[in-house]
Design a protein around this motif. Structure first.
Motif, PDB file in Angstrom:
ATOM      1  N   GLN A 163      -7.508  53.362   3.145  1.00  0.00           N
ATOM      2  CA  GLN A 163      -8.131  54.958   3.437  1.00  0.00           C
ATOM      3  C   GLN A 163      -8.533  55.550   1.672  1.00  0.00           C
ATOM      4  OE1 GLN A 163     -10.035  55.405   7.359  1.00  0.00           O
ATOM      5  NE2 GLN A 163      -7.484  56.821   7.529  1.00  0.00           N
ATOM      6  N   ALA A 206      13.304  59.354  21.648  1.00  0.00           N
ATOM      7  CA  ALA A 206      14.293  58.119  22.294  1.00  0.00           C
ATOM      8  C   ALA A 206      15.288  58.046  21.679  1.00  0.00           C
ATOM      9  CB  ALA A 206      13.882  57.665  23.241  1.00  0.00           C
ATOM     10  N   ASP A 207      15.903  57.067  20.338  1.00  0.00           N
ATOM     11  CA  ASP A 207      16.091  56.927  19.691  1.00  0.00           C
ATOM     12  C   ASP A 207      17.235  57.631  18.683  1.00  0.00           C
ATOM     13  OD1 ASP A 207      16.370  54.305  20.839  1.00  0.00           O
ATOM     14  OD2 ASP A 207      14.709  53.464  19.645  1.00  0.00           O
ATOM     15  N   LEU A 208      16.827  58.757  18.413  1.00  0.00           N
ATOM     16  CA  LEU A 208      17.804  59.463  17.686  1.00  0.00           C
ATOM     17  C   LEU A 208      18.866  59.959  17.978  1.00  0.00           C
ATOM     18  CD1 LEU A 208      15.349  62.247  17.031  1.00  0.00           C
ATOM     19  CD2 LEU A 208      15.864  60.434  15.414  1.00  0.00           C
ATOM     20  N   VAL A 209      20.003  60.011  17.530  1.00  0.00           N
ATOM     21  CA  VAL A 209      20.960  61.032  17.875  1.00  0.00           C
ATOM     22  C   VAL A 209      21.269  61.996  17.758  1.00  0.00           C
ATOM     23  CG1 VAL A 209      23.674  59.896  18.024  1.00  0.00           C
ATOM     24  CG2 VAL A 209      21.760  58.108  17.460  1.00  0.00           C
ATOM     25  N   ARG A 252      23.232  68.187  10.739  1.00  0.00           N
ATOM     26  CA  ARG A 252      24.227  67.054  10.604  1.00  0.00           C
ATOM     27  C   ARG A 252      24.815  66.915   9.141  1.00  0.00           C
ATOM     28  NH1 ARG A 252      21.181  62.549  12.308  1.00  0.00           N
ATOM     29  NH2 ARG A 252      19.394  62.679  10.081  1.00  0.00           N
ATOM     30  N   ARG A 312       8.852  66.859   8.247  1.00  0.00           N
ATOM     31  CA  ARG A 312      10.502  67.168   8.008  1.00  0.00           C
ATOM     32  C   ARG A 312      11.126  67.656   7.295  1.00  0.00           C
ATOM     33  NH1 ARG A 312      14.503  64.537   5.826  1.00  0.00           N
ATOM     34  NH2 ARG A 312      16.320  63.733   6.943  1.00  0.00           N
ATOM     35  N   ASP A 345      -4.535  61.757   8.817  1.00  0.00           N
ATOM     36  CA  ASP A 345      -3.115  60.882   8.277  1.00  0.00           C
ATOM     37  C   ASP A 345      -3.042  60.304   8.651  1.00  0.00           C
ATOM     38  OD1 ASP A 345      -1.627  59.422   7.002  1.00  0.00           O
ATOM     39  OD2 ASP A 345       0.030  60.884   6.765  1.00  0.00           O
ATOM     40  N   VAL A 346      -3.689  59.164   8.948  1.00  0.00           N
ATOM     41  CA  VAL A 346      -3.578  57.677   9.869  1.00  0.00           C
ATOM     42  C   VAL A 346      -1.923  57.207   9.324  1.00  0.00           C
ATOM     43  CG1 VAL A 346      -4.780  55.926  10.456  1.00  0.00           C
ATOM     44  CG2 VAL A 346      -4.864  56.823   7.988  1.00  0.00           C
ATOM     45  N   SER A 347      -1.423  57.395   9.052  1.00  0.00           N
ATOM     46  CA  SER A 347       0.113  57.306   8.502  1.00  0.00           C
ATOM     47  C   SER A 347       1.472  58.271   9.569  1.00  0.00           C
ATOM     48  CB  SER A 347       0.635  56.639   7.340  1.00  0.00           C
ATOM     49  OG  SER A 347       0.853  58.224   6.648  1.00  0.00           O
ATOM     50  N   ALA A 358      -1.838  58.082  14.241  1.00  0.00           N
ATOM     51  CA  ALA A 358      -1.854  56.796  14.296  1.00  0.00           C
ATOM     52  C   ALA A 358      -1.871  56.694  16.445  1.00  0.00           C
ATOM     53  CB  ALA A 358      -1.140  56.138  13.949  1.00  0.00           C
ATOM     54  N   LEU A 359      -1.740  57.089  17.090  1.00  0.00           N
ATOM     55  CA  LEU A 359      -1.502  56.929  18.360  1.00  0.00           C
ATOM     56  C   LEU A 359      -2.947  57.558  18.686  1.00  0.00           C
ATOM     57  CD1 LEU A 359       2.635  57.859  19.100  1.00  0.00           C
ATOM     58  CD2 LEU A 359       1.354  55.935  20.102  1.00  0.00           C
ATOM     59  N   ILE A 374      13.270  66.609  13.647  1.00  0.00           N
ATOM     60  CA  ILE A 374      14.115  65.253  12.816  1.00  0.00           C
ATOM     61  C   ILE A 374      14.848  66.439  11.660  1.00  0.00           C
ATOM     62  CG2 ILE A 374      13.945  63.377  11.283  1.00  0.00           C
ATOM     63  CD1 ILE A 374      12.316  62.461  13.987  1.00  0.00           C
ATOM     64  N   ARG A 419      24.843  51.119  20.794  1.00  0.00           N
ATOM     65  CA  ARG A 419      25.760  52.476  21.408  1.00  0.00           C
ATOM     66  C   ARG A 419      25.756  52.231  22.631  1.00  0.00           C
ATOM     67  NH1 ARG A 419      21.217  54.455  18.285  1.00  0.00           N
ATOM     68  NH2 ARG A 419      20.256  55.041  20.895  1.00  0.00           N
ATOM     69  N   ILE A 438      16.207  48.553  14.441  1.00  0.00           N
ATOM     70  CA  ILE A 438      16.932  50.370  15.710  1.00  0.00           C
ATOM     71  C   ILE A 438      17.162  49.724  17.246  1.00  0.00           C
ATOM     72  CG2 ILE A 438      15.442  52.073  17.117  1.00  0.00           C
ATOM     73  CD1 ILE A 438      13.427  52.154  13.910  1.00  0.00           C
ATOM     74  N   ALA A 469      -0.024  51.190   9.686  1.00  0.00           N
ATOM     75  CA  ALA A 469      -0.354  52.838  10.716  1.00  0.00           C
ATOM     76  C   ALA A 469      -0.341  52.800   8.075  1.00  0.00           C
ATOM     77  CB  ALA A 469       0.404  53.494  11.149  1.00  0.00           C
ATOM     78  N   LEU A 470       0.842  52.085   8.015  1.00  0.00           N
ATOM     79  CA  LEU A 470       0.700  52.913   6.334  1.00  0.00           C
ATOM     80  C   LEU A 470      -0.281  51.743   5.267  1.00  0.00           C
ATOM     81  CD1 LEU A 470       4.582  53.060   6.641  1.00  0.00           C
ATOM     82  CD2 LEU A 470       2.662  55.030   5.564  1.00  0.00           C
ATOM     83  N   VAL A 524      -2.785  49.764  14.933  1.00  0.00           N
ATOM     84  CA  VAL A 524      -3.135  50.936  14.211  1.00  0.00           C
ATOM     85  C   VAL A 524      -1.599  52.185  14.440  1.00  0.00           C
ATOM     86  CG1 VAL A 524      -5.110  52.346  12.727  1.00  0.00           C
ATOM     87  CG2 VAL A 524      -4.360  51.765  15.794  1.00  0.00           C
ATOM     88  N   SER A 525      -1.319  52.277  15.316  1.00  0.00           N
ATOM     89  CA  SER A 525       0.080  52.637  16.000  1.00  0.00           C
ATOM     90  C   SER A 525       1.552  51.998  15.643  1.00  0.00           C
ATOM     91  CB  SER A 525       0.107  52.968  17.362  1.00  0.00           C
ATOM     92  OG  SER A 525       0.394  52.186  17.865  1.00  0.00           O
ATOM     93  N   VAL A 551      20.930  57.469  13.055  1.00  0.00           N
ATOM     94  CA  VAL A 551      22.363  57.562  13.063  1.00  0.00           C
ATOM     95  C   VAL A 551      23.160  55.789  13.536  1.00  0.00           C
ATOM     96  CG1 VAL A 551      23.782  58.910  13.418  1.00  0.00           C
ATOM     97  CG2 VAL A 551      22.198  60.166  12.991  1.00  0.00           C
ATOM     98  N   ARG A 595      11.446  46.592  19.376  1.00  0.00           N
ATOM     99  CA  ARG A 595      12.344  47.687  19.491  1.00  0.00           C
ATOM    100  C   ARG A 595      13.286  46.931  20.848  1.00  0.00           C
ATOM    101  NH1 ARG A 595      15.049  50.179  23.275  1.00  0.00           N
ATOM    102  NH2 ARG A 595      16.177  52.424  22.517  1.00  0.00           N
ATOM    103  N   ARG A 620      -3.144  53.565   5.352  1.00  0.00           N
ATOM    104  CA  ARG A 620      -3.434  54.888   4.775  1.00  0.00           C
ATOM    105  C   ARG A 620      -3.844  54.306   3.475  1.00  0.00           C
ATOM    106  NH1 ARG A 620      -2.779  59.796   3.991  1.00  0.00           N
ATOM    107  NH2 ARG A 620      -2.076  60.586   1.818  1.00  0.00           N
TER     108      ARG A 620
END
Lengths: 352, 352
Positions: free
Chosen positions: B83, A290-293, A268, A232, A69-71, A76-77, A261, B268, B261, B76-77, B70-71, B293, B232, B80
């Motif tokens: 595809q 890294a941007d998650l809280v 939460r 997720r 799945d490309v998405s 994707a990476l 996640i 923050r 973001i 990417a969406l 693509v990344s 968050v 970002r 998809r």
DNA sequence: CTGAAAGCGCTTACAG
DNA sequence: CTGAAAGCGCTTACAG
């Protein structure tokens, strides 16, 4: 109708052979002639037919990639790495997506073989099914017979003797590393959210977790090892269930970042704090971790590098198939911390 | 060497024509003969050469897609969607990536034209540069002349008369919608983080924001409109600067989710709460926006649907080029709230 | 039901 | 420096 070499030749008043030589620029042509031909090419907006060319040389200039799945950022990476490296080699990338279905994967390889792709890269974990592995090995031999090759990116060879190169990570070690990290923080009861069963990566990461627990002298509680489809949502659901079950645990390892996640979201929901009430870690270090809280502790995988390496293995000068294991790196962020001292102080679901 | 139709024919003791007929299954062949041929095909592991086929019919079965990167989840969406839709039509997708460089984009189209792609889909915002637009229009005509077509996904036509179909969003309206939302919450001074200048999407979203402000009877403070490369990091940096500048503002619109973001991260850093001290919104609603968050208020764009539509426009039965504007939808989450009553209570940088 | 032959659009020895 | 001819691997009228 369509503009062909012959059309150009006629317009320029030369033979098709001469036009071809001007276009390929690898053969002496009189400056005057060259100019006339170039003018005709421009005026007619002639674009060479890659298929006719591919028929002559047996190469197509295409590299094929098969992705779940490309998405999905993981794929994707890797795809980006493939594109960059293929681009540097002047090659186009043809992608097919399998949605993880073994049959579609095989069918994709077939389509790519028809296109005479110079190489086919299959990305992501593979089914462990015996019949599938037999067929994949057969495709590897088929590609080899076509002077192409199969490169597996993110999974081991389907059979010892399959003529395929591999670039992957040590999935067992990633699982183990996370356990060691958590055990070092005092955690003794660790839950694990697995990916889709029957897939190489799922099996390996889970094995790593189990090995890690055993090495630490902890007993493995199967009830804390939850399977799912790796999304997720699965992470969210499984953690909800684990919380409801009343089982005691102080940390959760998601076998990928998505699962982690989902775990964070579930915690939460019930008002638990991370890492105070529960530590959470993932695998992948996808963009945004890294941007998650709190920011997510995870194992970094150099996915784009994997894609690049896959291409480089694909076009390595001859030689037998090779296997490259890329290094991974534990990234400790804010979602893991010391284990709670006393379980009796654990907040109860819905306490928030 | 290579196994061809002739090899199979010889083995089965029939003519190449017969093998071809068995393979295509669209012509009466004696059951007995068919069986022999199929056996030979299997034993030799014969795989038809798509290039030879493509030379006969003038179609290749390939759809081309040109993407910035693509990344990037946005692309990417869309990919998809492309595809999935292409797969349903039995077509393979060939991708080229441009990194946003106009020349590489044009070169990518050229490569795809050589492959005789049945259609070329160019994804993402486009340069507004006149010369580039002229060349893109020329490529559109070239594709048309090859019985292929150009579809633009996420940007308008380069010229009124360019023979290209378009599927895109109303970028001006997305920017305006966000301003209306924020103004409705009492915000009067709104900062805007733009994408790369000179690109259609950047220009349109910015225009939407400006229009929104004007319609609300607010004066536009150019100092609050910050440009950047749309990442970002740019969002993080610009917000840091805006905060330092001492300018008064209570809300930030990122022209994409990444910028938002980055803005959240910058806030923050200095200990400001969102949405209490500052509202933040983005555009895109990329996966994960709801897991931030606070969860991100943003404008949902149906990117996968855009990819699918692009393919469907590409293979629509004849007809003139069409333009489809996909609907967008404001998604209000937790990152936007009522404007602070009194600016004097605003926390000061580093107050945390 | 089956085969011989032409042709799709190029490139590349082979002559000149 | 240039051209005529063969051939890459298929498909498809045309005969039979």
């Amino acid at each position: 109708m369509a503009v062909t070499l012959a059309t150009v030749a006629q317009r320029a008043g030369v033979s098709p052979a001469t036009v071809s030589r001007v276009l390929n620029g690898d053969y002496p042509v009189a400056a005057e002639t060259r100019k006339r031909v170039e003018k005709a090419v421009r005026e007619l907006d002639y674009v060479v037919n890659a298929h006719a060319r591919a028929l002559l040389h047996s190469t197509s200039g295409l590299v094929g990639a098969i992705l779940n799945d490309v998405s999905d950022p993981f794929f994707a990476l890797v795809l980006r790495g493939i594109q960059v490296a293929a681009g540097d080699l002047g090659r186009l990338v043809v992608t097919a997506h399998s949605d993880g279905d073994p049959d579609r994967e095989l069918a994709g390889i077939d389509l790519l073989r028809r296109q005479r792709a110079d190489a086919v890269i299959v990305v992501g974990s593979g089914p462990e099914d015996t019949e599938y592995r037999r067929q994949l090995a057969a495709q590897a031999r088929g590609l080899r017979a076509q002077d192409s090759r199969l490169v597996l990116c993110g999974r081991p060879k389907p059979a010892r003797d399959a003529p395929a190169s591999v670039v992957t990570f040590d999935d067992v070690a990633t699982g183990r590393a996370l356990v060691e990290h958590l055990v070092g923080l005092g955690h003794r009861r660790i839950a694990y959210l697995g990916g889709p069963p029957g897939r190489t990566t799922s099996t390996d990461r889970r094995r790593g977790v189990v090995e890690g627990l055993e090495r630490a002298g902890l007993k493995v509680d199967e009830r804390l090892l939850a399977d799912g489809d790796g999304t997720r949502e699965a992470g969210h659901a499984r953690v909800g269930e684990l919380l409801d079950s009343g089982l005691d645990f102080t940390a959760i390892i998601g076998s990928n970042d998505q699962l982690a996640i989902g775990a964070l979201a579930a915690l939460r929901d019930v008002g638990w704090s991370v890492p105070e009430d529960m530590s959470v870690a993932g695998i992948g270090d996808l963009p945004g971790a890294a941007d998650l809280v709190p920011s997510l502790t995870t194992v970094h995988l150099s996915l784009e590098e994997a894609g690049r390496q896959a291409v480089s293995l694909a076009f390595a000068p001859q030689g037998p198939a090779r296997t490259v294991i890329l290094p991974h790196r534990l990234i400790v962020r804010d979602s893991t911390g010391r284990a709670r001292k006393r379980t009796s102080t654990r907040p109860r679901r819905g306490s928030s």
